[in-house]
Design an enzyme around this catalytic site. Structure first.
Site, PDB file in Angstrom:
ATOM      1  N   ASP A 159     -70.161 -42.148 -55.737  1.00  0.00           N
ATOM      2  CA  ASP A 159     -69.638 -41.533 -54.510  1.00  0.00           C
ATOM      3  C   ASP A 159     -68.508 -40.541 -54.786  1.00  0.00           C
ATOM      4  OD1 ASP A 159     -71.297 -43.413 -53.026  1.00  0.00           O
ATOM      5  OD2 ASP A 159     -69.755 -44.903 -53.484  1.00  0.00           O
ATOM      6  N   HIS A 170     -76.609 -38.612 -52.518  1.00  0.00           N
ATOM      7  CA  HIS A 170     -75.860 -37.384 -52.764  1.00  0.00           C
ATOM      8  C   HIS A 170     -75.929 -36.501 -51.525  1.00  0.00           C
ATOM      9  CE1 HIS A 170     -76.661 -37.976 -57.356  1.00  0.00           C
ATOM     10  NE2 HIS A 170     -75.814 -38.843 -56.854  1.00  0.00           N
TER      11      HIS A 170
END
Length: 470
Positions: free
Chosen positions: A54, A82
């Site tokens: 992340d 993503h």
């Protein structure tokens, strides 16, 4: 004894010996020897997460893919998440490489990736509804025939295993329940099925599929599998996927040794989630460090070029597991709310804490980062002071390494360096000089501690919010 000494002093092959005299000349030992030449061919640029995921890898990949010819995924599955923002449209990628929205680039899903075919096409359809970025994605996507398949029952088993862990130990791993772990387990136990199996003899594939399904049903009696229905679904997807599939090893060999190409590799997950080097057992099921690039794409290590590590300006973690710099307090809540820290794949809240440079240095030891991207610096805009973890101590003694054992890691005391905040918005900054001096000092502190240059700084979600330093 004399004979033993003679063996060690010159007769062995390790010493270049050839027979009792050990006189055989070693390659390159003469004065005319020259250093080995750099092998011809294209190099790959690699983008990897340096924390627990992340970090914003998708944004960096999106930036680099603007002039890339080939963008590759090398490991993981649709547990990746993503996010890329283009022209105010937010795209979410799980299996497809983030570079797929570059219409002039080819996207490659390598043999190290595990693929849930329904999930792949659902992801494409969802993103097609958001904007034009994914139009014609099939025509510019290649999938390795050696990639393993994730079946619906793998996903069901993932959920059952999580329930069992919760019941037995009171603590699950926090998986995405996308079937990633079970299919890598099938791969390791040599019972997995690959794209090449699906596209060959379907009758033979069906026999192997039924045997695998029976194995799982015997292991998990509560599991319900509609074998015939899933096989019919797979037969349909086989024809949809067939035009995209190529021999992955030969495809990458041609890419490396053909005309000049810019090749980009997008890592999924991150260093501290690596199956070997992460905070085990709270990790993913694949190698998401640089070694996974070679095995996941089938390329020799000498073709690895620049390796860029992506570091969030603070630290986050989804799910359970050790987190030395976690701030389970107002600071953590502020980071969570300002950073909108929710998992792309699961929607779960991310745990938040200060930047842990001991952890990032450990990631650098493994990956050898050429440079870093520091993302989400703007989330720190409101803090009066900012802390950075710079040292671990065990039993009041400094330790120069990142402990492998979770119980030990839970006991480390973190020493922090406190830096002044800048208390103003950085969101409009478009050059390093536009950043307030305290923000510049924060970036330079990261560089100095790690001995790795920072190449990009992110101060927002869009492409224009990424500042390039060199």
């Amino acid at each position: 004894m004399a004979g033993t000494e003679q063996q060690h002093s010159g007769g062995g092959l390790l010493n270049g010996g050839d027979g009792p005299q050990g006189k055989r000349a070693r390659l390159g030992s003469g004065p005319a020897a020259s250093p080995p030449a750099t092998p011809p061919g294209n190099r790959v640029t690699v983008v990897l997460g340096a924390q627990w995921g992340d970090e914003g890898k998708g944004k960096v990949v999106d930036l680099l893919s603007l002039d890339a010819d080939l963008v590759c995924r090398c490991q993981g599955g649709n547990n990746a998440g993503h996010t890329v923002v283009v022209d105010s449209v937010e795209y979410d990628f799980h299996l497809l490489p983030s570079g797929v929205i570059n219409h002039s680039a080819t996207s490659f899903i390598g043999n190290g990736v595990v693929i849930h075919l329904p999930g792949l096409f659902e992801e494409a359809e969802k993103n097609l509804k958001k904007g034009p970025g994914l139009e014609g994605w099939e025509s510019r996507t290649v999938i390795s025939d050696r990639a393993h398949l994730v079946f619906n029952f793998h996903q069901a088993v993932d959920g059952i295993q999580e329930q069992q862990r919760q019941q037995q130990a009171g603590k699950n791993l926090g998986t995405t329940k996308k079937g990633i772990g079970p299919v890598y387990a099938s791969k390791a136990s040599r019972t997995g099925l690959r794209i090449c199996d699906l596209l060959a003899d379907f009758d033979e594939f069906s026999k192997k599929f039924k045997a695998l399904a029976q194995h799982y049903q015997a292991t998990y009696p509560a599991l319900s599998i509609d074998t015939e229905a899933e096989l019919q679904q797979l037969k349909v997807y086989a024809e949809k996927i067939r035009p995209l599939v190529k021999d992955g090893v030969y495809f990458m060999y041609q890419a490396l040794h053909g005309p000049p190409k810019k090749i980009l590799v997008e890592g999924a997950n991150a260093a501290l989630l690596d199956i070997d080097f992460g905070t085990y057992p709270f990790v993913t099921s694949s190698n998401c460090t640089v070694g996974g690039v070679c095995t996941g794409l089938g390329i020799p290590p000498q073709y690895i070029g620049k390796v860029y590590g992506v570091v969030k300006a603070y630290t986050t973690r989804v799910g359970v597991g050790t987190f030395p710099t976690e701030q389970d307090n107002e600071t953590g809540e502020l980071l969570q709310s300002r950073g909108r820290e929710f998992g792309v794949t699961t929607g779960r809240k991310r745990r938040c804490g200060w930047l842990d440079l001991v952890l990032v240095k450990y990631a650098h030891m493994i990956n050898g980062f050429s440079a870093l991207a520091v993302t989400k610096l703007d989330i720190l805009d409101t803090f009066e002071e900012i802390k950075v973890g710079v040292e671990y101590q065990l039993d009041e003694k400094r330790i120069p390494y990142f402990p492998a054992n979770q119980e030990l890691l839970n006991k480390v005391a973190v020493e922090y360096k406190t830096l002044p905040g800048w208390r103003c918005s950085t969101e409009e900054a478009r050059s390093f000089g536009d950043l307030p001096p305290q923000a510049q000092a924060y970036v330079r502190f990261i560089e100095d501690y790690l001995g790795v240059p920072v190449k990009w700084v992110g101060v927002g979600k869009s492409r224009k919010s990424i500042i390039r330093l060199f």
